[in-house]
Design an enzyme around this catalytic site. Structure first.
Site, mmCIF file in Angstrom:
data_model
loop_
_atom_site.group_PDB
_atom_site.id
_atom_site.type_symbol
_atom_site.label_atom_id
_atom_site.label_comp_id
_atom_site.label_asym_id
_atom_site.label_seq_id
_atom_site.Cartn_x
_atom_site.Cartn_y
_atom_site.Cartn_z
ATOM 1 N N ASN A 181 2.072 4.736 7.298
ATOM 2 C CA ASN A 181 1.593 3.487 6.716
ATOM 3 C C ASN A 181 2.285 2.255 7.280
ATOM 4 O O ASN A 181 1.698 1.172 7.302
ATOM 5 C CB ASN A 181 1.792 3.544 5.191
ATOM 6 C CG ASN A 181 1.719 2.188 4.535
ATOM 7 O OD1 ASN A 181 0.638 1.623 4.377
ATOM 8 N ND2 ASN A 181 2.878 1.642 4.159
ATOM 9 N N ILE A 224 0.826 -1.200 0.000
ATOM 10 C CA ILE A 224 0.000 0.000 0.000
ATOM 11 C C ILE A 224 0.861 1.252 0.000
ATOM 12 O O ILE A 224 0.568 2.221 -0.717
ATOM 13 C CB ILE A 224 -0.942 -0.009 1.216
ATOM 14 C CG1 ILE A 224 -1.994 -1.118 1.054
ATOM 15 C CG2 ILE A 224 -1.631 1.345 1.387
ATOM 16 C CD1 ILE A 224 -2.839 -1.346 2.295
ATOM 17 N N THR A 253 -1.032 -7.709 -0.636
ATOM 18 C CA THR A 253 0.257 -7.069 -0.355
ATOM 19 C C THR A 253 1.230 -8.113 0.159
ATOM 20 O O THR A 253 0.832 -9.198 0.611
ATOM 21 C CB THR A 253 0.123 -5.949 0.700
ATOM 22 O OG1 THR A 253 -0.070 -6.553 1.997
ATOM 23 C CG2 THR A 253 -1.027 -5.023 0.387
ATOM 24 N N TYR A 296 -3.005 -7.289 16.847
ATOM 25 C CA TYR A 296 -3.018 -6.435 15.659
ATOM 26 C C TYR A 296 -4.244 -5.522 15.658
ATOM 27 O O TYR A 296 -4.136 -4.310 15.460
ATOM 28 C CB TYR A 296 -3.012 -7.309 14.407
ATOM 29 C CG TYR A 296 -3.162 -6.539 13.117
ATOM 30 C CD1 TYR A 296 -2.086 -5.827 12.586
ATOM 31 C CD2 TYR A 296 -4.379 -6.519 12.429
ATOM 32 C CE1 TYR A 296 -2.222 -5.112 11.394
ATOM 33 C CE2 TYR A 296 -4.517 -5.820 11.246
ATOM 34 C CZ TYR A 296 -3.433 -5.114 10.736
ATOM 35 O OH TYR A 296 -3.583 -4.409 9.567
ATOM 36 N N LYS A 299 -4.460 -1.321 15.933
ATOM 37 C CA LYS A 299 -5.102 -0.458 14.946
ATOM 38 C C LYS A 299 -6.261 0.332 15.552
ATOM 39 O O LYS A 299 -6.523 1.476 15.153
ATOM 40 C CB LYS A 299 -5.588 -1.296 13.756
ATOM 41 C CG LYS A 299 -4.456 -1.922 12.938
ATOM 42 C CD LYS A 299 -3.553 -0.859 12.322
ATOM 43 C CE LYS A 299 -2.570 -1.461 11.337
ATOM 44 N NZ LYS A 299 -1.747 -0.430 10.642
#
Length: 249
Positions: free
Chosen positions: A87, A18, A185, A150, A154
């Site tokens: 990012n 990304i 990705t 995770y 976030k």
């Protein structure tokens, strides 16, 4: 379209996925971009692919010292900054009863502390009309087995965006987030899973996505370019979810 002419941008974790797609999109729209990565070789390769308009800087996302050095580099190269796309991130899936302190601290350091330190060091270079963009995840809204740490990292980043908007808003700086769903990705290749297990996981995820597929990095880059541009000038503390409808339907 050159709606980003003259824009000076930093993208952390911009060598692949990304981040790299966002760098390419911003450059196509007229921006100059400094991207970061941990490995000099990968940074050099990314710059070579992007061509004119791109510069690279080697930095660890979780390091406040590297963030300070990046700020010095941005000052020397650009004299100021208009856009920060924080990012860089990692995911190390594990059932909650297998989470250890090292993996917890590592993910929180890179996914949450890294963006915080990046803004802390770079915001003084930003002024009226500047844009900070965090890469969060649709998993800050959804529960998915194995993603406890995770997802929490976030969700913390999503919360941080709101607080930073309150603190940076008086300077005319906008803070928003983009929340991707499953995207094609290289991060999936770094999970350490056998290919058969990865394929099974991918099939389970796709079954939940109304769009019926993984997204492409370029599709997230379009949302980043929008948040970087004056087209999003009336947005503050907002999350733009790009997940094929997974969290909405």
């Amino acid at each position: 379209m050159q709606r980003l002419n003259g824009i000076r941008a930093v993208i952390t974790g911009g060598t692949t996925g990304i981040g790299h797609a966002a760098a390419q999109r911003l450059i196509e729209e007229g921006a100059r971009v400094i991207l970061t990565g941990q490995d000099q070789g990968r940074v050099d390769e990314a710059i070579s692919r992007l061509g004119n308009g791109a510069k690279g800087f080697v930095a660890r996302a979780e390091s406040p010292e590297d963030a300070a050095a990046l700020a010095d580099f941005v000052t020397a190269e650009f004299g100021g900054l208009d856009v920060l796309f924080a990012n860089a991130g990692v995911t190390w899936p594990a059932p909650f009863d297998a989470v250890d302190l090292e993996s917890l601290q590592g993910q929180m350091a890179i996914n949450f502390a890294g963006p915080l330190f990046a803004v802390q060091k770079l915001a003084p270079l930003m002024g009226e009309g500047a844009s900070v963009i965090f890469n969060t995840s649709n998993l800050n809204e959804l529960g998915m087995p194995g993603m406890a740490v995770y997802s929490a990292s976030k969700a913390a980043l999503r919360s941080l965006a709101r607080t930073l908007q309150a603190e940076l808003g008086p300077k005319g700086i906008r803070v928003n987030t983009v929340a991707p769903g499953p995207v094609e990705t290289p991060i999936y290749g770094k999970l350490g899973m056998p290919e058969e297990q990865l394929n099974a996981m991918a099939q389970q995820i796709v079954a939940k996505v109304p769009a019926g597929r993984f997204g492409k990095p370029e599709e997230i880059a379009g949302a980043v370019a929008f948040l970087a541009s004056p087209d999003s000038s009336f947005m503050r503390g907002t999350e733009v979810t790009v997940d094929g409808g997974w969290s909405s339907l």
